[in-house]
Scaffold this motif. Structure first.
Motif, PDB file in Angstrom:
ATOM      1  N   ASN A 196       0.846  -1.188   0.000  1.00  0.00           N
ATOM      2  CA  ASN A 196       0.000   0.000   0.000  1.00  0.00           C
ATOM      3  C   ASN A 196       0.887   1.246   0.000  1.00  0.00           C
ATOM      4  N   ASP A 197       1.135   1.782  -1.189  1.00  0.00           N
ATOM      5  CA  ASP A 197       1.990   2.958  -1.305  1.00  0.00           C
ATOM      6  C   ASP A 197       1.244   4.243  -0.964  1.00  0.00           C
ATOM      7  N   THR A 198      -0.080   4.199  -0.980  1.00  0.00           N
ATOM      8  CA  THR A 198      -0.905   5.321  -0.536  1.00  0.00           C
ATOM      9  C   THR A 198      -2.041   4.759   0.314  1.00  0.00           C
ATOM     10  N   VAL A 199      -2.824   5.652   0.862  1.00  0.00           N
ATOM     11  CA  VAL A 199      -4.016   5.279   1.621  1.00  0.00           C
ATOM     12  C   VAL A 199      -5.183   6.094   1.088  1.00  0.00           C
ATOM     13  N   ILE A 200      -6.351   5.454   0.994  1.00  0.00           N
ATOM     14  CA  ILE A 200      -7.576   6.131   0.573  1.00  0.00           C
ATOM     15  C   ILE A 200      -8.304   6.658   1.809  1.00  0.00           C
ATOM     16  N   VAL A 201      -8.631   7.952   1.799  1.00  0.00           N
ATOM     17  CA  VAL A 201      -9.498   8.545   2.812  1.00  0.00           C
ATOM     18  C   VAL A 201     -10.714   9.085   2.068  1.00  0.00           C
ATOM     19  N   GLN A 202     -11.898   8.738   2.539  1.00  0.00           N
ATOM     20  CA  GLN A 202     -13.111   8.997   1.771  1.00  0.00           C
ATOM     21  C   GLN A 202     -14.246   9.399   2.709  1.00  0.00           C
ATOM     22  N   GLU A 203     -15.127  10.237   2.207  1.00  0.00           N
ATOM     23  CA  GLU A 203     -16.311  10.568   2.998  1.00  0.00           C
ATOM     24  C   GLU A 203     -17.176   9.320   3.183  1.00  0.00           C
ATOM     25  N   PHE A 204     -17.828   9.232   4.324  1.00  0.00           N
ATOM     26  CA  PHE A 204     -18.752   8.131   4.579  1.00  0.00           C
ATOM     27  C   PHE A 204     -20.080   8.431   3.889  1.00  0.00           C
ATOM     28  N   LEU A 205     -20.577   7.474   3.136  1.00  0.00           N
ATOM     29  CA  LEU A 205     -21.815   7.654   2.385  1.00  0.00           C
ATOM     30  C   LEU A 205     -22.977   7.002   3.128  1.00  0.00           C
ATOM     31  N   GLU A 206     -24.056   7.737   3.282  1.00  0.00           N
ATOM     32  CA  GLU A 206     -25.265   7.219   3.926  1.00  0.00           C
ATOM     33  C   GLU A 206     -26.257   6.749   2.869  1.00  0.00           C
ATOM     34  N   GLY A 207     -26.839   5.555   3.094  1.00  0.00           N
ATOM     35  CA  GLY A 207     -27.864   5.057   2.186  1.00  0.00           C
ATOM     36  C   GLY A 207     -27.741   3.570   1.959  1.00  0.00           C
ATOM     37  N   PRO A 208     -28.763   2.968   1.362  1.00  0.00           N
ATOM     38  CA  PRO A 208     -28.707   1.534   1.062  1.00  0.00           C
ATOM     39  C   PRO A 208     -27.617   1.222   0.040  1.00  0.00           C
ATOM     40  N   GLU A 209     -27.032   0.021   0.174  1.00  0.00           N
ATOM     41  CA  GLU A 209     -25.925  -0.386  -0.679  1.00  0.00           C
ATOM     42  C   GLU A 209     -26.390  -1.447  -1.677  1.00  0.00           C
ATOM     43  N   TYR A 210     -25.829  -1.356  -2.878  1.00  0.00           N
ATOM     44  CA  TYR A 210     -26.218  -2.255  -3.966  1.00  0.00           C
ATOM     45  C   TYR A 210     -24.996  -2.828  -4.661  1.00  0.00           C
ATOM     46  N   ILE A 211     -25.157  -4.033  -5.156  1.00  0.00           N
ATOM     47  CA  ILE A 211     -24.235  -4.622  -6.128  1.00  0.00           C
ATOM     48  C   ILE A 211     -24.857  -4.432  -7.499  1.00  0.00           C
ATOM     49  N   VAL A 212     -24.081  -3.925  -8.440  1.00  0.00           N
ATOM     50  CA  VAL A 212     -24.544  -3.776  -9.820  1.00  0.00           C
ATOM     51  C   VAL A 212     -23.507  -4.434 -10.716  1.00  0.00           C
ATOM     52  N   ASP A 213     -23.902  -5.454 -11.455  1.00  0.00           N
ATOM     53  CA  ASP A 213     -22.992  -6.196 -12.318  1.00  0.00           C
ATOM     54  C   ASP A 213     -23.356  -5.969 -13.780  1.00  0.00           C
ATOM     55  N   LEU A 214     -22.337  -5.648 -14.578  1.00  0.00           N
ATOM     56  CA  LEU A 214     -22.505  -5.416 -16.006  1.00  0.00           C
ATOM     57  C   LEU A 214     -21.680  -6.414 -16.791  1.00  0.00           C
ATOM     58  N   TYR A 215     -22.074  -6.599 -18.059  1.00  0.00           N
ATOM     59  CA  TYR A 215     -21.179  -7.253 -19.022  1.00  0.00           C
ATOM     60  C   TYR A 215     -21.244  -6.453 -20.314  1.00  0.00           C
ATOM     61  N   SER A 216     -20.069  -6.091 -20.837  1.00  0.00           N
ATOM     62  CA  SER A 216     -19.988  -5.153 -21.950  1.00  0.00           C
ATOM     63  C   SER A 216     -19.385  -5.793 -23.189  1.00  0.00           C
ATOM     64  N   VAL A 217     -19.886  -5.368 -24.334  1.00  0.00           N
ATOM     65  CA  VAL A 217     -19.372  -5.803 -25.634  1.00  0.00           C
ATOM     66  C   VAL A 217     -19.235  -4.565 -26.517  1.00  0.00           C
ATOM     67  N   ASP A 218     -17.991  -4.259 -26.892  1.00  0.00           N
ATOM     68  CA  ASP A 218     -17.707  -3.134 -27.793  1.00  0.00           C
ATOM     69  C   ASP A 218     -18.363  -1.838 -27.309  1.00  0.00           C
ATOM     70  N   GLY A 219     -18.290  -1.584 -26.013  1.00  0.00           N
ATOM     71  CA  GLY A 219     -18.795  -0.335 -25.466  1.00  0.00           C
ATOM     72  C   GLY A 219     -20.262  -0.334 -25.093  1.00  0.00           C
ATOM     73  N   GLN A 220     -20.996  -1.392 -25.425  1.00  0.00           N
ATOM     74  CA  GLN A 220     -22.385  -1.530 -24.979  1.00  0.00           C
ATOM     75  C   GLN A 220     -22.382  -2.248 -23.628  1.00  0.00           C
ATOM     76  N   HIS A 221     -23.038  -1.659 -22.653  1.00  0.00           N
ATOM     77  CA  HIS A 221     -23.046  -2.231 -21.309  1.00  0.00           C
ATOM     78  C   HIS A 221     -24.388  -2.901 -21.036  1.00  0.00           C
ATOM     79  N   GLY A 222     -24.363  -4.200 -20.800  1.00  0.00           N
ATOM     80  CA  GLY A 222     -25.571  -4.944 -20.466  1.00  0.00           C
ATOM     81  C   GLY A 222     -25.658  -5.184 -18.967  1.00  0.00           C
ATOM     82  N   LEU A 223     -26.858  -5.020 -18.405  1.00  0.00           N
ATOM     83  CA  LEU A 223     -27.067  -5.252 -16.969  1.00  0.00           C
ATOM     84  C   LEU A 223     -27.256  -6.747 -16.718  1.00  0.00           C
ATOM     85  N   VAL A 224     -26.408  -7.311 -15.864  1.00  0.00           N
ATOM     86  CA  VAL A 224     -26.447  -8.749 -15.574  1.00  0.00           C
ATOM     87  C   VAL A 224     -27.325  -9.043 -14.361  1.00  0.00           C
ATOM     88  N   ASP A 225     -27.203  -8.244 -13.321  1.00  0.00           N
ATOM     89  CA  ASP A 225     -28.021  -8.413 -12.120  1.00  0.00           C
ATOM     90  C   ASP A 225     -27.833  -7.200 -11.226  1.00  0.00           C
TER      91      ASP A 225
END
Length: 424
Positions: A196-225
């Protein structure tokens, strides 16, 4: 003529006949070869039983000589080169750029698909809303940035720049001391054998969390789930997964999340292959936690196939062999993935208590260690004790069995903790 596919860092779950990319490509007559980005398999994946070299026709380790590795891969004349793991994203991109540039992502974009600082900077350049984020090795810069960003007295996240699986992610409570976590992370070698040559410091985000999975072909992004998921904390360590519930495509949040994630994928240069993103729906709209140019890990390919009849691995196969693009998904049944926790470290006993989970009516598949195996205390995804996949026609049945699973988990933990020798 025999054809091959190259999987960079071919770690995967051992799950009967379903062996991730290896079995999916073999089913179509393509032989899998794995190229490892490290001189030897990573210890963390050996311990998690995710390293199965016999599933591949050949295994090649990268000793730092890229030219030699390119010649080895070229000799297979592969139909494709794909990352099988987070650690393999950048090496896979290098090989694709040299050997099959027309089928890759934007040239030179791989660092923004791995390093969380580069990732957020790419979103900012593209005008995609992102959390306030700093990546630095200088604590004085952090102190000034917190003040200048209006984050004084607010909750913060401190984490490594290029890890995965919620490794070493810490919550700093409002006005709390971030410096200790910063110093502990900086210079540490993570589970991917990267310093770890650096460290990430980030604001804490409030709200529900989601997984979003895509699969892309030649720049077109398809939603997988899309999944909504829940986590819990162990003190300042956050990101211990509880459950991930698959959402139907007509859920009111899905379209917004999909559009946002596609913009984020564009921003970091993804044009082909998988994107796994974690997004929080804040009061101001979706904000990226992080993304990766690889398929969703843990057991999510198994649960995704149960929920939608498809997953990122199978879309990869259809893309490379059939040039197929799938724009969206259907939810064919209700599915929950549930992760189990160990509240102690050391050898486990009385696994028969947890084996009873398999008899619950909604349980499709589960994975737990055998009696006697030594396990760490669960504090992130990698150290989860195991997982359970549930499927049913309605949520009531899933919720009822989930409650029983958590009851058995509590009984099991108490039994193991009570049986451990007391220090004097």
């Amino acid at each position: 003529m025999q054809r091959y596919v190259v999987i960079v860092d071919g770690y995967h779950l051992q799950d009967g006949e379903d062996r991730a990319f290896a079995s999916a490509f073999r089913a179509r007559g393509i032989l899998p070869v794995t190229v490892m980005s490290t001189p030897a398999p990573l210890e963390k994946f050996i311990k998690k039983s995710s390293w199965h070299p016999d599933d591949f026709e050949a295994v090649h380790f990268h000793d730092g000589d890229l030219g030699k590795l390119v010649d080895i891969v070229r000799g297979y004349d592969p139909i494709g080169i794909v990352a099988g793991n987070e650690r393999g994203v950048e090496l896979a991109a290098e090989l694709v750029e040299i050997l099959m540039p027309e089928s890759g992502n934007v040239k030179g974009s791989a660092p923004a698909q791995r390093d969380k600082g580069e990732m957020i900077r790419a979103l900012e350049r593209a005008g995609v809303p992102a959390p306030k984020t700093l990546s630095t090795d200088d604590p004085a810069v952090v102190a000034r940035w917190i003040e200048d960003s209006g984050l004084s007295g607010k909750r913060l996240i401190v984490k490594p720049p290029a890890s995965a699986g919620t490794d070493n992610v810490h919550l700093v409570e409002a006005g709390g001391d971030w410096r200790g976590y910063f110093d502990a992370i900086l210079g540490q070698v993570n589970g991917f054998s990267l310093r770890n040559d650096t460290v990430i410091v980030q604001e804490f985000l409030e709200g529900p969390e989601y997984i979003v999975d895509l699969y892309s072909v030649d720049g077109q992004h398809g939603l997988v789930d899309t999944c909504i998921y829940a986590k819990h904390d162990r003190g300042p360590r956050i990101g211990i997964y509880d459950v991930a519930d698959f959402l139907p495509p007509d859920h009111p949040d899905v379209a917004v999340l999909a559009e946002y994630t596609k913009r984020a994928a564009d921003a970091v240069g993804i044009r082909n292959g998988s994107t796994h993103a974690e997004v929080i729906m804040t009061a101001e709209g979706p904000r990226l936690v992080e993304l990766a140019a690889r398929y969703s890990g843990s057991c999510m390919m198994i649960s995704g196939r149960l929920a939608t009849g498809d997953n990122q691995i199978h879309r990869t196969v259809r893309h490379l062999l059939d040039n197929e693009f799938t724009p969206g998904f259907e939810l064919v049944q209700q599915v929950r993935t549930l992760w189990l926790c160990a509240d102690f470290e050391g050898p486990v006993r009385r696994m028969d208590i947890l084996q009873a989970i398999q008899d619950l009516p909604t349980v499709y598949r589960m994975s737990i260690p055998p009696d006697g195996r030594s396990v760490p205390m669960t504090n992130d995804v990698t150290t989860s004790l195991g997982w359970v996949i549930q499927g049913a026609a309605d949520w009531a049945a899933i919720e009822a069995d989930s409650a029983r699973i958590r009851e058995l988990e509590r009984i099991w933990n108490a039994t193991n903790i009570d049986s451990r020798p007391r220090s004097v």
